[in-house]
Design a protein around this motif. Structure first.
Motif, PDB file in Angstrom:
ATOM      1  N   PHE A 266       0.764  -1.244  -0.315  1.00 50.98           N
ATOM      2  CA  PHE A 266       0.202  -0.136   0.195  1.00 50.98           C
ATOM      3  C   PHE A 266       1.176   1.199   0.070  1.00 50.98           C
ATOM      4  O   PHE A 266       1.127   2.141  -0.241  1.00 50.98           O
ATOM      5  N   LEU A 267       2.077   1.286   0.755  1.00 46.38           N
ATOM      6  CA  LEU A 267       3.173   2.626   0.747  1.00 46.38           C
ATOM      7  C   LEU A 267       3.214   2.714  -0.525  1.00 46.38           C
ATOM      8  O   LEU A 267       3.411   4.094  -1.202  1.00 46.38           O
ATOM      9  N   THR A 268       4.082   1.515  -1.237  1.00 46.36           N
ATOM     10  CA  THR A 268       4.308   2.136  -2.943  1.00 46.36           C
ATOM     11  C   THR A 268       2.672   2.331  -3.505  1.00 46.36           C
ATOM     12  O   THR A 268       3.715   3.475  -4.529  1.00 46.36           O
ATOM     13  N   MET A 269       1.980   2.131  -3.904  1.00 50.91           N
ATOM     14  CA  MET A 269       0.960   2.564  -4.286  1.00 50.91           C
ATOM     15  C   MET A 269       0.439   3.436  -4.682  1.00 50.91           C
ATOM     16  O   MET A 269       0.282   4.354  -4.966  1.00 50.91           O
ATOM     17  N   SER A 270       0.746   3.740  -2.713  1.00 52.30           N
ATOM     18  CA  SER A 270      -0.048   5.321  -2.534  1.00 52.30           C
ATOM     19  C   SER A 270       0.929   6.577  -3.370  1.00 52.30           C
ATOM     20  O   SER A 270       0.730   7.372  -3.866  1.00 52.30           O
ATOM     21  N   ALA A 271       2.395   6.192  -3.011  1.00 48.81           N
ATOM     22  CA  ALA A 271       3.851   6.833  -3.853  1.00 48.81           C
ATOM     23  C   ALA A 271       3.551   6.873  -5.073  1.00 48.81           C
ATOM     24  O   ALA A 271       3.907   7.516  -5.943  1.00 48.81           O
ATOM     25  N   LEU A 272       3.170   5.615  -5.913  1.00 47.44           N
ATOM     26  CA  LEU A 272       2.678   5.566  -7.504  1.00 47.44           C
ATOM     27  C   LEU A 272       2.049   7.141  -7.133  1.00 47.44           C
ATOM     28  O   LEU A 272       2.196   7.894  -8.342  1.00 47.44           O
ATOM     29  N   SER A 273       1.065   6.908  -7.046  1.00 47.59           N
ATOM     30  CA  SER A 273      -0.923   8.059  -6.698  1.00 47.59           C
ATOM     31  C   SER A 273       0.002   9.301  -6.455  1.00 47.59           C
ATOM     32  O   SER A 273      -0.600   9.661  -7.499  1.00 47.59           O
TER      33      SER A 273
END
Length: 406
Positions: A266-273
């Motif tokens: 979820f951290l990586t997905m949030s950073a990508l967003s």
């Protein structure tokens, strides 16, 4: 009967190993933390803070984009900061000296931005996510050197360590397990209950123009809490939490560099967003390239899910950067040629060479920009620093193009 007893003994031994493994791992973790702490105390005593080295007049001139003779003339004319003079009459400039010179030179620059290349009215903050989910791909090395080079070139930079292993944090003189016992990571600003203002977790570093949000294991809480919040219908658009937190300091920075965790959570997905630009590190070895194929597929699947939730997944740019590259390695060269044929301009022209200089600097928790050239064989240092500068300056060009400048 006899063999049965051996079986029982084996089983109890196996159970003992099984029961004690967690204690063993915890003990090893504590030993290592204590050793690292004493090593840090030797390198940096408690009352000492990390400091950036001074730069020779040649290095300062190169960073500023002027001739050394022009710098000397400014000094002789009493304009700008006074550099430190060595016993041999060589001039040494601090990073603050160079920043002051940038402001001085910008006033009479031929065109705006020659010496202060950051944002102008209408330019959006660049948020660069550096990612790969395979360890050893040079992700943290890439992130730390990019953030420092951009700061040295006059950009206002915020570096965010989103990796719970916190290597980029340690490189910048913060010891996660000792200095962050009461929080202080991005988690504080993106948690679901009572999030803190992002400004409360931003630290100044020993490099002017470079601020840091450190990381530690606490970041894993976001990975554990998000599924719970989603199940209870309280997460909202969870993947916007990093983006929304960064919006609070939008006016303060030109570029944000995020060192993402080495997995697709979820951290990586949030950073990508949140990212406007994405940098994927690739170590050109066949096993790494094969795992990258899976990584890219999983990333695309996750981004589809996020896009279906209403997020805009368009980015200004995405590039692959070749790391730990050995030009004399024939199999690596074949893989590099293969990647360039397949992805074309999406692979940066410059590649980061594998160098003992970078790994040796890391032993004392320093980047190559922080260590003295005299600490290495000149040719080793020069090759490594040239490759790092070429990669980072190519990324700076992408940033300038995004802002509509060449």
């Amino acid at each position: 009967m006899h063999s049965g007893r051996i079986g029982d003994a084996d089983q109890s031994a196996a159970e003992a190993v099984h029961e004690d493994l967690n204690q063993l791992i915890r003990q090893h973790s504590e030993w290592l933390a204590a050793q690292l702490h004493s090593q840090r105390e030797n390198l940096f005593p408690p009352d000492a803070a990390k400091m950036m080295r001074k730069f020779t007049s040649g290095e300062a001139a190169s960073l500023l984009g002027v001739n050394d003779s022009y710098l000397r003339k400014l000094h002789l004319d009493g304009k700008g900061p006074s550099p430190e003079l060595t016993p041999g009459n060589r001039r040494l400039y601090s990073v603050q000296d160079m920043l002051d010179l940038r402001h001085l030179l910008e006033k009479t620059a031929r065109k705006a931005g020659d010496y202060l290349p950051g944002r102008r009215d209408g330019d959006h903050m660049q948020i660069i996510g550096v990612m790969n989910f395979k360890g050893g791909s040079g992700k943290t090395t890439t992130s730390a050197h990019l953030a420092q080079r951009l700061a040295l070139k006059g950009y206002r930079v915020l570096a965010i360590d989103l990796d719970p292993q916190a290597s980029m944090t340690a490189l910048h003189g913060v010891q996660p397990e000792l200095d962050l016992q009461d929080g202080g990571t991005l988690y504080d600003a993106i948690r679901y209950e009572d999030p803190a203002p992002i400004a409360s977790v931003i630290r100044k570093t020993y490099i002017p123009n470079l601020d840091l949000i450190p990381g530690n294991l606490e970041l894993m809480e976001f990975e554990h809490e998000t599924p719970r919040a989603l199940a209870q219908g309280q997460a909202g658009l969870f993947f916007f939490r990093v983006k929304d937190a960064l919006a609070q300091v939008d006016d303060d920075y030109d570029v944000v560099v995020i060192d993402c965790p080495p997995q697709l959570g979820f951290l990586t997905m949030s950073a990508l967003s949140a990212a406007t630009g994405v940098l994927v590190t690739i170590h050109p070895e066949m096993l790494d390239v094969m795992s990258m194929s899976q990584f890219l597929r999983m990333t695309a699947d996750l981004m589809d899910v996020i896009a279906e939730s209403g997020a805009d997944m368009s980015h200004d740019w995405m590039r692959y950067v070749l790391t730990r590259y050995e030009p004399s390695d024939a199999p690596q060269n074949r893989i590099v040629a293969f990647l360039r044929t397949m992805y074309g301009e999406k692979v940066l022209n410059a590649q980061m060479l594998k160098s003992t200089a970078i790994s040796d600097a890391g032993l004392t928790k320093q980047t190559l920009y922080e260590v003295e050239r005299s600490a290495f064989t000149r040719s080793t240092y020069d090759r490594a620093i040239e490759s790092l500068n070429a990669v980072n300056d190519e990324i700076a060009e992408l940033i300038q193009q995004t802002w509509g400048r060449k």
